[in-house]
Design a protein around this motif. Structure first.
Motif, mmCIF file in Angstrom:
data_model
loop_
_atom_site.group_PDB
_atom_site.id
_atom_site.type_symbol
_atom_site.label_atom_id
_atom_site.label_comp_id
_atom_site.label_asym_id
_atom_site.label_seq_id
_atom_site.Cartn_x
_atom_site.Cartn_y
_atom_site.Cartn_z
ATOM 1 N N ASP A 1 0.829 -1.201 0.000
ATOM 2 C CA ASP A 1 0.000 0.000 0.000
ATOM 3 C C ASP A 1 0.864 1.251 0.000
ATOM 4 O OD1 ASP A 1 -2.021 1.860 0.277
ATOM 5 O OD2 ASP A 1 -3.113 0.689 1.741
ATOM 6 N N VAL A 2 1.771 1.307 0.968
ATOM 7 C CA VAL A 2 2.639 2.476 1.079
ATOM 8 C C VAL A 2 3.572 2.581 -0.126
ATOM 9 C CG1 VAL A 2 4.382 3.618 2.509
ATOM 10 C CG2 VAL A 2 2.529 2.343 3.598
ATOM 11 N N LEU A 3 4.143 1.450 -0.547
ATOM 12 C CA LEU A 3 5.068 1.441 -1.681
ATOM 13 C C LEU A 3 4.410 1.947 -2.955
ATOM 14 C CD1 LEU A 3 7.754 0.503 -3.091
ATOM 15 C CD2 LEU A 3 6.628 -1.708 -3.400
ATOM 16 N N CYS A 4 3.271 1.374 -3.305
ATOM 17 C CA CYS A 4 2.643 1.679 -4.600
ATOM 18 C C CYS A 4 2.044 3.077 -4.633
ATOM 19 C CB CYS A 4 1.577 0.639 -4.918
ATOM 20 S SG CYS A 4 2.215 -1.044 -5.028
ATOM 21 N N CYS A 5 1.368 3.490 -3.560
ATOM 22 C CA CYS A 5 0.782 4.829 -3.546
ATOM 23 C C CYS A 5 1.862 5.904 -3.552
ATOM 24 C CB CYS A 5 -0.131 4.991 -2.329
ATOM 25 S SG CYS A 5 -1.626 3.993 -2.408
ATOM 26 N N THR A 6 2.946 5.675 -2.787
ATOM 27 C CA THR A 6 4.054 6.635 -2.785
ATOM 28 C C THR A 6 4.724 6.695 -4.149
ATOM 29 O OG1 THR A 6 4.441 6.190 -0.433
ATOM 30 C CG2 THR A 6 6.207 7.284 -1.642
ATOM 31 N N ALA A 7 4.951 5.536 -4.767
ATOM 32 C CA ALA A 7 5.566 5.510 -6.094
ATOM 33 C C ALA A 7 4.679 6.200 -7.126
ATOM 34 C CB ALA A 7 5.840 4.071 -6.514
ATOM 35 N N SER A 8 3.369 6.003 -7.034
ATOM 36 C CA SER A 8 2.444 6.666 -7.961
ATOM 37 C C SER A 8 2.550 8.182 -7.833
ATOM 38 C CB SER A 8 1.016 6.206 -7.690
ATOM 39 O OG SER A 8 0.102 6.856 -8.549
ATOM 40 N N ILE A 9 2.614 8.667 -6.610
ATOM 41 C CA ILE A 9 2.708 10.114 -6.378
ATOM 42 C C ILE A 9 4.024 10.660 -6.911
ATOM 43 C CG2 ILE A 9 2.922 11.863 -4.576
ATOM 44 C CD1 ILE A 9 0.905 10.212 -2.935
ATOM 45 N N TRP A 10 5.131 9.979 -6.633
ATOM 46 C CA TRP A 10 6.430 10.471 -7.093
ATOM 47 C C TRP A 10 6.588 10.323 -8.607
ATOM 48 C CZ3 TRP A 10 9.775 13.693 -5.252
ATOM 49 C CH2 TRP A 10 9.865 13.894 -3.880
ATOM 50 N N ASN A 11 5.943 9.324 -9.216
ATOM 51 C CA ASN A 11 5.982 9.227 -10.681
ATOM 52 C C ASN A 11 5.265 10.397 -11.340
ATOM 53 O OD1 ASN A 11 7.461 6.838 -11.443
ATOM 54 N ND2 ASN A 11 5.832 5.616 -10.533
ATOM 55 N N VAL A 12 4.154 10.839 -10.747
ATOM 56 C CA VAL A 12 3.480 12.046 -11.240
ATOM 57 C C VAL A 12 4.415 13.248 -11.142
ATOM 58 C CG1 VAL A 12 1.599 13.666 -10.782
ATOM 59 C CG2 VAL A 12 1.155 11.213 -10.749
ATOM 60 N N THR A 13 5.147 13.319 -10.037
ATOM 61 C CA THR A 13 6.120 14.407 -9.858
ATOM 62 C C THR A 13 7.214 14.337 -10.922
ATOM 63 O OG1 THR A 13 5.707 14.296 -7.474
ATOM 64 C CG2 THR A 13 7.658 15.515 -8.199
ATOM 65 N N ALA A 14 7.680 13.127 -11.239
ATOM 66 C CA ALA A 14 8.726 12.969 -12.253
ATOM 67 C C ALA A 14 8.225 13.402 -13.629
ATOM 68 C CB ALA A 14 9.189 11.512 -12.297
ATOM 69 N N ILE A 15 6.982 13.059 -13.971
ATOM 70 C CA ILE A 15 6.415 13.495 -15.251
ATOM 71 C C ILE A 15 6.332 15.017 -15.312
ATOM 72 C CG2 ILE A 15 4.306 13.494 -16.644
ATOM 73 C CD1 ILE A 15 3.817 10.637 -15.771
ATOM 74 N N ALA A 16 5.914 15.633 -14.214
ATOM 75 C CA ALA A 16 5.828 17.093 -14.180
ATOM 76 C C ALA A 16 7.207 17.725 -14.341
ATOM 77 C CB ALA A 16 5.191 17.543 -12.867
ATOM 78 N N LEU A 17 8.226 17.161 -13.689
ATOM 79 C CA LEU A 17 9.591 17.685 -13.829
ATOM 80 C C LEU A 17 10.101 17.534 -15.256
ATOM 81 C CD1 LEU A 17 11.284 16.439 -10.519
ATOM 82 C CD2 LEU A 17 11.004 18.823 -11.240
ATOM 83 N N ASP A 18 9.833 16.395 -15.874
ATOM 84 C CA ASP A 18 10.282 16.182 -17.251
ATOM 85 C C ASP A 18 9.643 17.191 -18.195
ATOM 86 O OD1 ASP A 18 11.487 14.383 -19.433
ATOM 87 O OD2 ASP A 18 9.355 14.395 -19.957
ATOM 88 N N ARG A 19 8.347 17.435 -18.050
ATOM 89 C CA ARG A 19 7.679 18.420 -18.895
ATOM 90 C C ARG A 19 8.213 19.826 -18.622
ATOM 91 N NH1 ARG A 19 6.236 14.024 -20.382
ATOM 92 N NH2 ARG A 19 4.195 13.482 -21.275
ATOM 93 N N TYR A 20 8.512 20.109 -17.364
ATOM 94 C CA TYR A 20 9.034 21.430 -16.995
ATOM 95 C C TYR A 20 10.382 21.681 -17.656
ATOM 96 C CZ TYR A 20 11.701 24.651 -14.041
ATOM 97 O OH TYR A 20 12.520 25.648 -13.587
ATOM 98 N N TRP A 21 11.293 20.709 -17.583
ATOM 99 C CA TRP A 21 12.610 20.882 -18.201
ATOM 100 C C TRP A 21 12.503 20.929 -19.723
ATOM 101 C CZ3 TRP A 21 14.413 16.634 -14.393
ATOM 102 C CH2 TRP A 21 14.780 17.227 -13.185
ATOM 103 N N THR A 22 11.555 20.184 -20.285
ATOM 104 C CA THR A 22 11.368 20.214 -21.736
ATOM 105 C C THR A 22 10.910 21.592 -22.203
ATOM 106 O OG1 THR A 22 10.783 17.861 -21.731
ATOM 107 C CG2 THR A 22 10.161 19.141 -23.669
ATOM 108 N N ILE A 23 10.063 22.235 -21.428
ATOM 109 C CA ILE A 23 9.525 23.537 -21.810
ATOM 110 C C ILE A 23 10.518 24.660 -21.565
ATOM 111 C CG2 ILE A 23 7.740 25.252 -21.237
ATOM 112 C CD1 ILE A 23 5.840 22.930 -20.712
ATOM 113 N N THR A 24 11.174 24.639 -20.425
ATOM 114 C CA THR A 24 12.009 25.775 -20.020
ATOM 115 C C THR A 24 13.472 25.632 -20.426
ATOM 116 O OG1 THR A 24 12.395 24.795 -17.829
ATOM 117 C CG2 THR A 24 10.493 26.263 -18.078
ATOM 118 N N ARG A 25 13.925 24.398 -20.708
ATOM 119 C CA ARG A 25 15.348 24.197 -21.038
ATOM 120 C C ARG A 25 15.479 23.272 -22.246
ATOM 121 N NH1 ARG A 25 17.749 22.881 -14.941
ATOM 122 N NH2 ARG A 25 16.930 24.752 -13.905
#
Length: 366
Positions: A134-158
């Protein structure tokens, strides 16, 4: 939703005591009787009302839809060769975590929901397995969303510095850190003796109730990634606003090359053609970045709406004697789980390649 309208089997839901997990406490109504040796005798479960049956049906449909939709995304990424690259590896990592949420975490949580008093009757080993996943999968899901947001951010700004090679390395590093941090948060109680999940006497399965672990787990699983995604979206908004103002300024001088085209000079015509080509490429990039910014905004917005109520209550609970009504605790929990259903819908809705791949997949199957 009124708590009184639910049967004891559903209304006795309690708030999970860790990221994505459920805690339980014996209910005074129908909790069974105790023998002199301390054993708990199970009583007959009260029948479900029509409303409770409807709720359970909706939860089952949510589980099935979450599982099937994320599996479809994974199969599509594996089958389509052009998807074997960034950012689809980040999407695949998110889909893996969401598949595990739907296949392992949500069904066992539903079984616990249907037990009078939310007593855990599946043994200590399965309790620890459920809590850890429960803790592993929900935490990983949240951090994967964060990773996607970071990737899009760097793609747009850099986009000049963020080359394909750098993007590949960054995505691999983010995926590794996501699962490593999630494993650390989920296994910390077992590895370091940070509380016990299973109580045989009370038939209770819950994550460690240690206040220090509550702070550690909620901050690592939600509040830290929340800060990151809010910062990312603020930077994306600023970059989009700056580019929009630059585009308006360019619009005041763009008509000038068109006057030189009338003279028919080949060199000037080539310059005008090259200028228009550059403008078209810039316009295409801006439209692509705009779609990415909208996707990130919706992804972050849904993530915040789904998980904030649960984690706010989760952080406060260990430090005060107050308690939310059981119905609201259950609502907050399943609202968080539903984020695993919305994730694939959002990041595929804004990508035409996924839609085309889905159509081809089902067409070939037919």
């Amino acid at each position: 939703m009124e708590a009184a309208s639910l049967p004891a089997a559903v209304s006795s839901v309690t708030l999970p005591s860790g990221p994505g997990t459920c805690s339980s406490s014996p209910s005074p109504n129908g909790a069974g009787s105790s023998t002199p040796g301390g054993a708990v005798l199970a009583s007959r479960e009260p029948p479900l009302s029509a409303f409770a049956v409807l709720v359970v049906t909706l939860l089952v449909l949510l589980i099935v839809a979450t599982l099937l939709w994320n599996l479809l995304v994974l199969v599509t990424i594996l089958r389509v060769r052009s998807f074997h690259r960034v950012p689809h590896n980040l999407v695949a990592s998110t889909a893996v975590s969401d598949v595990l949420v739907a296949a392992v975490v949500m069904p066992l949580s539903l079984v616990s929901e249907l037990t009078d008093g939310r007593r855990w009757r599946l043994g200590r080993n399965l309790c620890h397995t459920w809590i850890s996943f429960d803790v592993l999968c929900c935490t990983a899901s949240i951090w994967n969303v964060t990773a996607i947001a970071l990737d899009r951010y760097w793609t747009i700004t850099r986009h000049l510095q963020y080359t394909l090679r750098a993007r590949r390395r960054a995505s691999a590093l983010m995926i590794a850190l996501t699962w490593a941090l999630s494993a650390l948060i989920s296994l910390a109680p077992l590895l370091f003796g940070w509380g016990e999940a299973y109580d045989a006497r009370l038939q209770r399965c819950q994550v460690s109730q240690e206040p220090s672990y509550a702070v550690f787990s909620t901050c690592g699983a939600f509040y830290l990634p929340l800060g990151v995604v809010l910062f990312v979206y603020w930077k994306i908004y600023k970059a989009a606003k700056l580019r929009f103002s630059r585009r308006l300024r360019r619009g005041t001088v763009l008509p000038l090359p068109a006057t030189t085209q009338v003279k028919g000079v080949p060199r000037e015509a080539e310059e005008v053609s090259a200028s228009r080509h550059c403008q078209a490429r810039a316009s295409w990039r801006e439209q692509k970045e705009q779609r990415a910014a909208v996707m990130v905004g919706i992804l972050i917005g849904v993530f915040v709406l789904c998980w904030t109520p649960f984690f706010v209550a989760e952080l406060i609970s260990p430090f005060c004697a107050c308690s939310l009504p059981p119905t609201w605790k259950s609502v907050f929990l399943w609202l968080g789980y539903s984020n695993s259903f919305f994730n694939p819908l959002i990041y595929t809705a804004f990508n035409k390649n996924y839609n085309d791949a889905f159509k081809n997949f089902f067409t070939k199957q037919e």
